[in-house]
Design a protein around this motif. Sequence first.
Motif, PDB file in Angstrom:
ATOM      1  N   ALA A 125      23.882   8.636  -3.572  1.00 24.70           N
ATOM      2  CA  ALA A 125      23.327   8.393  -4.916  1.00 24.70           C
ATOM      3  C   ALA A 125      22.092   7.495  -4.815  1.00 24.70           C
ATOM      4  O   ALA A 125      21.071   7.734  -5.485  1.00 24.70           O
TER       5      ALA A 125
ATOM      6  N   ALA B  22      19.243   9.697  -3.499  1.00 19.63           N
ATOM      7  CA  ALA B  22      18.756  10.654  -4.498  1.00 19.63           C
ATOM      8  C   ALA B  22      17.874   9.931  -5.518  1.00 19.63           C
ATOM      9  O   ALA B  22      16.819  10.429  -5.916  1.00 19.63           O
TER      10      ALA B  22
ATOM     11  N   ALA C  82      22.013  15.321  -4.946  1.00 19.87           N
ATOM     12  CA  ALA C  82      22.787  15.134  -6.183  1.00 19.87           C
ATOM     13  C   ALA C  82      23.916  16.160  -6.284  1.00 19.87           C
ATOM     14  O   ALA C  82      24.986  15.872  -6.823  1.00 19.87           O
TER      15      ALA C  82
ATOM     16  N   VAL D 217      24.232  15.611 -13.419  1.00 17.94           N
ATOM     17  CA  VAL D 217      23.069  15.622 -12.523  1.00 17.94           C
ATOM     18  C   VAL D 217      23.166  16.802 -11.546  1.00 17.94           C
ATOM     19  O   VAL D 217      22.165  17.468 -11.260  1.00 17.94           O
TER      20      VAL D 217
ATOM     21  N   GLY E 109      20.247  18.815 -12.729  1.00 18.86           N
ATOM     22  CA  GLY E 109      19.221  18.049 -12.025  1.00 18.86           C
ATOM     23  C   GLY E 109      17.930  18.803 -11.820  1.00 18.86           C
ATOM     24  O   GLY E 109      16.844  18.240 -11.874  1.00 18.86           O
TER      25      GLY E 109
ATOM     26  N   LEU F 191      21.797   9.635 -13.306  1.00 13.35           N
ATOM     27  CA  LEU F 191      22.271   9.290 -11.961  1.00 13.35           C
ATOM     28  C   LEU F 191      22.257   7.770 -11.761  1.00 13.35           C
ATOM     29  O   LEU F 191      23.186   7.194 -11.196  1.00 13.35           O
TER      30      LEU F 191
END
Length: 372
Positions: free
Chosen positions: A44, A47, A68, A125, A129, A140
Amino acid sequence: MINPSMVPTLDPNPLPAPYWVFKLLLLVTFFLHMLAMNFMMGGAFMAIAARFSSNGSEYRNRIFVDVAKKIPTLLAATITLGIAPLLFVQVIYGQYFYTSSILIAWPWFFVIILLIAAYYGFYFVAYKGKRRPGAAGFVLLASLALVLFIGFIYSNNVTLMQVPSHWAAKYFANPSGWNLNLSEPTLIPRYLHFVTAAIAVGGILLVLLALARWKHDRDYARHLFQFGGKAFMYATMAQFLVGMWFLVSLPRDLRMLFMGDNTPATVLFSAGLLGTVAAIFLMSDALRKDNIRVAAYGVTALTAFIILTMVIMRDILRDAYLEPYFHPHQFPVQTQWAVFPLFLVLFLGGVALWLIMLKRYGLFTSTKPTDI
Ligand code: HEM
């Protein structure tokens, strides 16, 4: 030290297997929980870094979407692999763990709520995303904040469980359960030590994704490799500072366990430090020589080894904190031989199933550029 009678009495039910079996299972399953948690939380972080540093860069946007998509699965793995140590910690350290959980009852209860909210965000997400990168970036960020808070609540609980001498004051100051363990001097460096490790492992996640794309999509894979490899290196360098802060925040007698007073702790600490230096050099060399294999196999294996040393050190530290109260030889044991082998077979079968699932799911298999 407080009167040991402040600690709830030992459960008179005998352990259904020798103490060391539970200790081993706790260590193994907690190690697996940490691996999954690091990939999830670190992924995370990566990303988000890719999303907010993209400046319209096509590759950074691809990293964001690509990583993601993996996070909901990694969160599921974190939870599943968290349940096992949760059971074992209750068997061995129930008297301490239940008490601290009650003292911080409300934040502890909120873990479930925070987890569900974070899950929704991660799924949003993963599915949206690509089409809505703007909104997805912020969702996120919010989900990452929630899992960061969950980790923080865990650190509060496990630091509180190991200091029974602080329980009474905390309870009488606020018996409602709206407590954390913020006055604990090791809390923040300890927690940051976990978060920094997660960022480094997030870097490794990108390196592993790069390896899977190395043959078919070299330019993108190289970008993943450079981005992830550098994140790993910088986070691991920062870890030296955070780790030292954690070490000096420990009470002197406990700090000295790692500096000669306890041989296994000192050996593990030295091995962990040497491994960390080796991992930084190996990654730096691999990045310079564009050698993805050394980074993906060598540094990953070394990092798993370092995490294992830290997991065992953490356990030695807890037992040292609890030394005045915790005497494992006092556990009544009545091994249930009829079910114990069955448990072991099912446990190993479960681990094998996990590996098959990971392979089938293709966490690290190649995707074509159009797949993302
Ligand atoms: C999803 C977010 C989660 C994060 C970020 C996270 C992170 C962490 C961290 C950082 C620790 C170590 C705390 C310390 O030693 O200071 C920890 C411990 C632990 N976690 Fe998780 N965790 C998560 C979810 C879960 C869940 C859902 C479970 C159980 C179902 C779980 C079970 C455990 C257990 C039992 C320990 C303590 C083990 C021990 O003290 O030996 N975790 N977690």
